[in-house]
Design an enzyme around this catalytic site. Structure first.
Site, short mmCIF file in Angstrom:
data_model
loop_
_atom_site.label_atom_id
_atom_site.label_comp_id
_atom_site.label_asym_id
_atom_site.label_seq_id
_atom_site.Cartn_x
_atom_site.Cartn_y
_atom_site.Cartn_z
CG HIS A 142 -6.99 -3.05 -2.74
ND1 HIS A 142 -7.58 -2.37 -1.69
CD2 HIS A 142 -6.24 -4.02 -2.18
CE1 HIS A 142 -7.19 -2.92 -0.54
NE2 HIS A 142 -6.37 -3.93 -0.82
CB SER A 188 -7.09 -9.65 8.87
OG SER A 188 -7.55 -8.33 8.94
CE LYS A 216 -3.51 -2.60 2.41
NZ LYS A 216 -4.79 -2.58 3.06
N GLY A 247 -7.62 -5.26 7.01
CA GLY A 247 -7.06 -4.39 8.05
C GLY A 247 -7.83 -4.40 9.36
C1 PEP Z 1 -5.15 -5.79 1.45
O1 PEP Z 1 -5.28 -4.58 1.60
O2 PEP Z 1 -5.09 -6.27 0.31
C2 PEP Z 1 -5.09 -6.62 2.64
C3 PEP Z 1 -5.34 -7.88 2.50
O3 PEP Z 1 -4.78 -5.98 3.81
P1 PEP Z 1 -4.60 -6.65 5.27
O4 PEP Z 1 -3.81 -7.91 5.07
O5 PEP Z 1 -3.86 -5.62 6.04
O6 PEP Z 1 -5.96 -6.93 5.78
#
Ligand code: PEP
Length: 255
Positions: free
Chosen positions: A98, A214, A8, A180
């Site tokens: 995304h 996550s 990101k 997240g």
């Molecule tokens: C993402 O943003 O693609 C993602 C999976 O984030 P996280 O692993 O932090 O949930």
């Protein structure tokens, strides 16, 4: 199996160097490759070139993909980056659609489909994200949302296949409520996604299914199921190279 690290809007040249130092230590990545596991790094656009050079200098065979690209080929699109530019840098692919781009920057299913079509003409592997919100799930609309998001993309993939494209396409199931938040989907949820994609769009569509939301080195081993999950898209947890190393160690323990 693909393990995609979506950085990101994080990292700097300095942290990229220390990240790669940590990953190269002990050459553990050679075992990942031997087992068919591939690490894919997705840095912010400004660091793509830097990362490519650093990987080359260290002879690290990781793929690099962009986090986004423009749906137009070229021209007056201030602030955008084209598929040809990504190709020019030697990138492997691009993450498209995304949920943060859909939610915060107004990307529609039609944009995502147009970007996928363009990526395929340039032999860039699209990693197309889709997934429902908490409200969609409570209203039991989640499968309809998946189908709505994927149908226009899959139409473009079919057209590209008819014109001879063999570039792989991966679909990343990323429920918005899991990104997240520390909450991961259950393996049963991912099985339902795989089943829905197979029923609605065919085996080819479901065969490259990734999961994101996550994921970390602990949750990962509960979600690995051959034939259901082809890999993971990981945000926050993969900002730490030690978690990447531990995750691959766990995957290697899996039969
Ligand atoms: C993402 O943003 O693609 C993602 C999976 O984030 P996280 O692993 O932090 O949930």
């Amino acid at each position: 199996m693909l393990m995609v690290a979506n950085w990101k809007m994080n990292m700097s040249r300095e942290t990229i160097v220390s990240y790669l130092d940590a990953l190269s230590r002990e050459g553990r990545w050679a075992r990942w490759c031997a087992h068919g596991y591939r690490l894919v790094l997705s840095p912010p656009l400004v660091y793509l070139d830097f990362l490519m050079h650093e990987l080359q200098a260290r002879e690290l065979p990781f793929w690099v993909v962009a986090q986004n690209m423009c749906a137009h080929e070229k021209g007056a699109y201030t602030g955008e980056v084209s598929a040809d530019m990504l190709r020019d840098l030697g990138l492997s692919g691009v993450i498209l659609g995304h949920s943060e781009r859909r939610r915060l920057f107004g990307e529609t299913d039609a944009h995502v489909a147009a970007k996928t079509a363009l990526a395929l003409t340039r032999d860039l592997v699209p990693i197309v994200c889709f997934g429902e919100t908490e409200e969609d799930r409570s209203a039991k609309n989640h499968a309809k949302v998946w189908e709505r998001q994927i149908a226009p993309v899959w139409k473009e993939v079919q057209k590209a296949r008819a014109s001879g494209s063999e570039t792989p396409v991966y679909f990343a199931y990323e429920p918005v409520w899991a990104i997240g938040t520390g909450r991961t989907a259950a393996l049963d949820d991912i099985r339902e996604v795989a089943w829905t994609l197979r029923e609605s769009f065919g085996h080819d569509c479901a065969s490259g299914l990734l999961y994101g939301g996550s994921v970390n080195d602990e949750s990962l081993s509960m979600l690995v199921e051959k034939g259901t999950v082809y890999g993971f898209l990981v945000g926050g947890a993969f900002l730490d190279p030690e978690v990447v190393l531990r995750s691959f160690d766990r995957l290697l323990l899996h039969p």
